[in-house]
Design a protein around this motif. Structure first.
Motif, PDB file in Angstrom:
ATOM      1  N   VAL A 224      -1.102  51.143 -43.893  1.00 12.42           N
ATOM      2  CA  VAL A 224      -1.408  50.595 -42.567  1.00 12.42           C
ATOM      3  C   VAL A 224      -0.329  49.606 -42.126  1.00 12.42           C
ATOM      4  N   LEU A 225       0.194  48.815 -43.045  1.00 10.71           N
ATOM      5  CA  LEU A 225       1.251  47.864 -42.679  1.00 10.71           C
ATOM      6  C   LEU A 225       2.568  48.578 -42.403  1.00 10.71           C
ATOM      7  N   LYS A 226       2.891  49.596 -43.197  1.00  9.52           N
ATOM      8  CA  LYS A 226       4.127  50.348 -42.954  1.00  9.52           C
ATOM      9  C   LYS A 226       4.102  51.052 -41.604  1.00  9.52           C
ATOM     10  N   ILE A 227       2.978  51.699 -41.317  1.00 14.25           N
ATOM     11  CA  ILE A 227       2.874  52.427 -40.051  1.00 14.25           C
ATOM     12  C   ILE A 227       2.961  51.460 -38.871  1.00 14.25           C
ATOM     13  N   ARG A 228       2.236  50.371 -38.973  1.00 15.57           N
ATOM     14  CA  ARG A 228       2.151  49.416 -37.868  1.00 15.57           C
ATOM     15  C   ARG A 228       3.464  48.652 -37.658  1.00 15.57           C
ATOM     16  N   TYR A 229       4.056  48.156 -38.755  1.00 16.76           N
ATOM     17  CA  TYR A 229       5.171  47.212 -38.612  1.00 16.76           C
ATOM     18  C   TYR A 229       6.554  47.778 -38.955  1.00 16.76           C
ATOM     19  N   ILE A 230       6.623  48.818 -39.775  1.00 19.41           N
ATOM     20  CA  ILE A 230       7.926  49.402 -40.103  1.00 19.41           C
ATOM     21  C   ILE A 230       8.209  50.601 -39.200  1.00 19.41           C
ATOM     22  N   LYS A 231       7.209  51.466 -39.033  1.00 19.73           N
ATOM     23  CA  LYS A 231       7.376  52.612 -38.133  1.00 19.73           C
ATOM     24  C   LYS A 231       7.188  52.208 -36.677  1.00 19.73           C
TER      25      LYS A 231
ATOM     26  N   ASN B  60      -3.084  34.471 -41.301  1.00 23.59           N
ATOM     27  CA  ASN B  60      -2.910  35.871 -40.919  1.00 23.59           C
ATOM     28  C   ASN B  60      -1.992  36.008 -39.707  1.00 23.59           C
ATOM     29  N   GLU B  61      -2.099  35.096 -38.763  1.00 21.29           N
ATOM     30  CA  GLU B  61      -1.204  35.122 -37.600  1.00 21.29           C
ATOM     31  C   GLU B  61       0.245  34.903 -38.034  1.00 21.29           C
ATOM     32  N   ARG B  62       0.433  34.005 -38.972  1.00 21.30           N
ATOM     33  CA  ARG B  62       1.782  33.756 -39.498  1.00 21.30           C
ATOM     34  C   ARG B  62       2.322  35.011 -40.182  1.00 21.30           C
ATOM     35  N   LYS B  63       1.485  35.693 -40.934  1.00 26.55           N
ATOM     36  CA  LYS B  63       1.895  36.925 -41.610  1.00 26.55           C
ATOM     37  C   LYS B  63       2.227  38.017 -40.594  1.00 26.55           C
ATOM     38  N   LYS B  64       1.422  38.128 -39.535  1.00 25.38           N
ATOM     39  CA  LYS B  64       1.693  39.131 -38.507  1.00 25.38           C
ATOM     40  C   LYS B  64       3.025  38.850 -37.813  1.00 25.38           C
ATOM     41  N   GLU B  65       3.307  37.600 -37.534  1.00 23.92           N
ATOM     42  CA  GLU B  65       4.587  37.242 -36.912  1.00 23.92           C
ATOM     43  C   GLU B  65       5.752  37.603 -37.830  1.00 23.92           C
ATOM     44  N   TYR B  66       5.583  37.356 -39.120  1.00 24.00           N
ATOM     45  CA  TYR B  66       6.607  37.729 -40.096  1.00 24.00           C
ATOM     46  C   TYR B  66       6.815  39.247 -40.066  1.00 24.00           C
ATOM     47  N   LEU B  67       5.729  40.009 -40.104  1.00 19.94           N
ATOM     48  CA  LEU B  67       5.828  41.468 -40.098  1.00 19.94           C
ATOM     49  C   LEU B  67       6.430  41.985 -38.794  1.00 19.94           C
ATOM     50  N   LYS B  68       6.122  41.349 -37.683  1.00 16.84           N
ATOM     51  CA  LYS B  68       6.650  41.758 -36.376  1.00 16.84           C
ATOM     52  C   LYS B  68       8.134  41.435 -36.218  1.00 16.84           C
ATOM     53  N   SER B  69       8.673  40.597 -37.093  1.00 15.65           N
ATOM     54  CA  SER B  69      10.084  40.230 -36.967  1.00 15.65           C
ATOM     55  C   SER B  69      10.996  41.450 -37.076  1.00 15.65           C
ATOM     56  N   TYR B  70      10.567  42.475 -37.820  1.00 20.03           N
ATOM     57  CA  TYR B  70      11.363  43.695 -37.911  1.00 20.03           C
ATOM     58  C   TYR B  70      11.384  44.416 -36.562  1.00 20.03           C
ATOM     59  N   GLN B  71      10.232  44.527 -35.922  1.00 18.24           N
ATOM     60  CA  GLN B  71      10.168  45.176 -34.607  1.00 18.24           C
ATOM     61  C   GLN B  71      11.032  44.433 -33.596  1.00 18.24           C
ATOM     62  N   LYS B  72      11.040  43.124 -33.679  1.00 17.15           N
ATOM     63  CA  LYS B  72      11.868  42.331 -32.766  1.00 17.15           C
ATOM     64  C   LYS B  72      13.350  42.610 -33.013  1.00 17.15           C
ATOM     65  N   ALA B  73      13.718  42.765 -34.281  1.00 17.58           N
ATOM     66  CA  ALA B  73      15.110  43.079 -34.609  1.00 17.58           C
ATOM     67  C   ALA B  73      15.491  44.454 -34.061  1.00 17.58           C
ATOM     68  N   VAL B  74      14.574  45.401 -34.124  1.00 20.99           N
ATOM     69  CA  VAL B  74      14.813  46.738 -33.574  1.00 20.99           C
ATOM     70  C   VAL B  74      15.053  46.645 -32.068  1.00 20.99           C
ATOM     71  N   ARG B  75      14.231  45.853 -31.379  1.00 23.25           N
ATOM     72  CA  ARG B  75      14.399  45.698 -29.922  1.00 23.25           C
ATOM     73  C   ARG B  75      15.714  45.001 -29.576  1.00 23.25           C
ATOM     74  N   ARG B  76      16.102  43.982 -30.379  1.00 21.23           N
ATOM     75  CA  ARG B  76      17.394  43.313 -30.114  1.00 21.23           C
ATOM     76  C   ARG B  76      18.539  44.302 -30.276  1.00 21.23           C
ATOM     77  N   GLU B  77      18.473  45.145 -31.292  1.00 19.20           N
ATOM     78  CA  GLU B  77      19.507  46.150 -31.507  1.00 19.20           C
ATOM     79  C   GLU B  77      19.574  47.112 -30.317  1.00 19.20           C
ATOM     80  N   GLU B  78      18.414  47.539 -29.829  1.00 19.67           N
ATOM     81  CA  GLU B  78      18.377  48.441 -28.680  1.00 19.67           C
ATOM     82  C   GLU B  78      18.999  47.800 -27.447  1.00 19.67           C
ATOM     83  N   ARG B  79      18.738  46.502 -27.228  1.00 20.18           N
ATOM     84  CA  ARG B  79      19.327  45.808 -26.071  1.00 20.18           C
ATOM     85  C   ARG B  79      20.846  45.750 -26.180  1.00 20.18           C
ATOM     86  N   ILE B  80      21.361  45.522 -27.378  1.00 18.04           N
ATOM     87  CA  ILE B  80      22.819  45.480 -27.568  1.00 18.04           C
ATOM     88  C   ILE B  80      23.417  46.862 -27.295  1.00 18.04           C
TER      89      ILE B  80
END
Length: 141
Positions: free
Chosen positions: A102-109, A9-29
């Protein structure tokens, strides 16, 4: 829940969080591009009473820096789009609509507060956590 399931489950959460990390990298650029533009418009002024030569530099240096950041931004946006598409596709494979939500709201939105996720789903915090746990178990990555 046994250790193996927790790790999965932790591995799955990290995978799902990868989108949020990409959003933050884009914001920093984008912030760096904005900083470069502001620095060009409002160059640093040294006010120490001493005479200084012109601090004007060749505009080509500035253009190269901005172009590098824009190229980086394009790459990051492409990566972000691929991640989102992949994650959304895997979420759509879930049979339960509430688990998908729940996954869309948490990890995509990128809604990070569980209270806000629960409110948006119109469920209790406890029910929302149970749905999230169930969704992680059913999610295939």
């Amino acid at each position: 829940m046994d250790q193996e399931v927790r790790e999965e489950n932790e591995r799955k959460k990290e995978y799902l969080k990868s989108y949020q990390k990409a959003v933050r990298r884009e914001e920093r650029i984008l912030q760096e591009i904005q900083r470069l533009r502001l620095d060009r418009i409002f160059p640093e002024v040294i006010n120490d009473g001493m005479p200084h030569g012109s601090s004007q530099t060749d505009l080509s240096d500035y253009i190269i820096l901005v172009d590098e950041q824009i190229d980086l931004l394009k790459q990051e946006r492409l990566e972000k789009a691929k991640l989102r598409s992949d994650i959304e596709g895997r979420i759509r494979e879930l049979k339960n609509d509430d688990e998908q939500d729940v996954l869309k709201i948490r990890y995509i939105k990128c809604v990070n507060k569980w209270e806000d996720v629960a409110k948006e789903m119109n469920y209790s915090l406890r029910k929302t956590h149970k749905l999230h746990s169930s969704a992680l178990i059913h999610l295939k990555i």
